[in-house]
Design a protein around this motif. Sequence first.
Motif, PDB file in Angstrom:
ATOM      1  N   LYS A  64     -12.448  15.926  -4.152  1.00 15.04           N
ATOM      2  CA  LYS A  64     -13.300  14.768  -4.361  1.00 15.04           C
ATOM      3  C   LYS A  64     -14.563  15.177  -5.112  1.00 15.04           C
ATOM      4  N   SER A 122      -2.977   0.142  -5.100  1.00 14.67           N
ATOM      5  CA  SER A 122      -3.430   1.531  -5.165  1.00 14.67           C
ATOM      6  C   SER A 122      -4.780   1.702  -4.484  1.00 14.67           C
ATOM      7  N   VAL A 123      -5.106   2.956  -4.206  1.00 16.48           N
ATOM      8  CA  VAL A 123      -6.388   3.280  -3.579  1.00 16.48           C
ATOM      9  C   VAL A 123      -7.528   2.748  -4.450  1.00 16.48           C
ATOM     10  N   GLY A 124      -8.474   2.059  -3.821  1.00 22.38           N
ATOM     11  CA  GLY A 124      -9.605   1.496  -4.540  1.00 22.38           C
ATOM     12  C   GLY A 124      -9.429   0.040  -4.926  1.00 22.38           C
ATOM     13  N   THR A 125      -8.211  -0.505  -4.725  1.00 13.58           N
ATOM     14  CA  THR A 125      -7.977  -1.914  -5.042  1.00 13.58           C
ATOM     15  C   THR A 125      -8.771  -2.809  -4.102  1.00 13.58           C
ATOM     16  N   ASP A 179      -5.571   9.014   3.550  1.00 16.35           N
ATOM     17  CA  ASP A 179      -6.740   9.228   2.708  1.00 16.35           C
ATOM     18  C   ASP A 179      -7.981   9.628   3.495  1.00 16.35           C
ATOM     19  N   GLN A 180      -7.839   9.840   4.802  1.00 18.01           N
ATOM     20  CA  GLN A 180      -8.985  10.215   5.609  1.00 18.01           C
ATOM     21  C   GLN A 180      -9.387  11.648   5.316  1.00 18.01           C
ATOM     22  N   VAL A 228      -8.658  -0.985  -0.509  1.00 15.25           N
ATOM     23  CA  VAL A 228      -7.545  -0.143  -0.067  1.00 15.25           C
ATOM     24  C   VAL A 228      -7.987   1.317  -0.020  1.00 15.25           C
ATOM     25  N   ARG A 229      -7.775   1.922   1.139  1.00 13.83           N
ATOM     26  CA  ARG A 229      -8.109   3.331   1.283  1.00 13.83           C
ATOM     27  C   ARG A 229      -6.896   4.203   1.067  1.00 13.83           C
ATOM     28  N   GLY A 230      -5.741   3.691   1.403  1.00 13.77           N
ATOM     29  CA  GLY A 230      -4.518   4.439   1.152  1.00 13.77           C
ATOM     30  C   GLY A 230      -4.026   5.199   2.353  1.00 13.77           C
ATOM     31  N   LEU A 255      -6.213   1.832   6.823  1.00 14.13           N
ATOM     32  CA  LEU A 255      -5.683   1.648   5.472  1.00 14.13           C
ATOM     33  C   LEU A 255      -6.633   0.856   4.585  1.00 14.13           C
ATOM     34  N   ILE A 308       0.841  -1.208   0.000  1.00 20.01           N
ATOM     35  CA  ILE A 308       0.000   0.000   0.000  1.00 20.01           C
ATOM     36  C   ILE A 308       0.870   1.249   0.000  1.00 20.01           C
TER      37      ILE A 308
END
Length: 275
Positions: free
Chosen positions: A133, A62-65, A112-113, A107-109, A96, A56
């Motif tokens: 966003k 990646s984010v969104g996986t 990413d909050q 996955v948030r990354g 995460l 990660i």
Amino acid sequence: MGKPTLRLIPEANVEAKEKLALNPADRPSIMTYLRLRDDTAMPLYQQLEEQLLALIETGILSVGTILPAERQLAESLGVSRVTIQRAYIALRQRQLLISQGRKGFVVRGVGDQIRPGMDRLKGFTEEMRELGKVPSSKILDRRVVQDRSISSIFGLPSTAPLLRLTRVRCGDDIPMSREIAWYNLAAAPALEEANLSGSVYACLAEKCGARLVKCEQTIEATTPTQQECELFAFDEPVPCLLIKRHSFAGDGQMIEYVEGLFRGDMYSYRLKLSG
């Protein structure tokens, strides 16, 4: 002595940048990067947690996986499903991963909050755009009501007409909050027939001439109901923030009262204070 860490296996470290440069569809399976050892005192779930963390952090995941299902990954690695569950839960606790119900863990990354400021009055739509966003809303319920208890909050007669609007607010298509809002139709009658799929604040200013200039709000910790867990795709209740807001126009009239439930795993408020 600090906790031992286990990062990517050497061959993954050497080739990580090349593999990361590939299109997502062409990247190797996650199994290419995972190796669990039985010659170390580190528990298997912790080895998996640390290796997924490294993937990660480097962007390979990646984010969104969407991560493999617990049963599938357990069979591929030759470990118990409990081992996979413990690793996934640990990463979710580190903020995460997020649970997306039947989709599994996503996955948030890192970092990413959502951390909006509270330095001025703004609506959800503006807030999301400032954070880079894409905002969207889904109206769950919209009706004109008479509500004695809510009317008393506005300081209106019990028979005063109020627009009650229930929406799910999303950022990048991820449900961020569920809000129930009431609007004073005596002060903003055009709101009853207006298109409220976007920003209600913009509609108030442009269609009703009732721009909101100040608000009073409280923030409480709360636990979501089963219905709210389903809305946010929680497998189990996650602490949330309940924000109650009273909003006023320039002439002092109260226009809006809203109760917004914000998911605690993705949302935190940032305050700026000065002495």
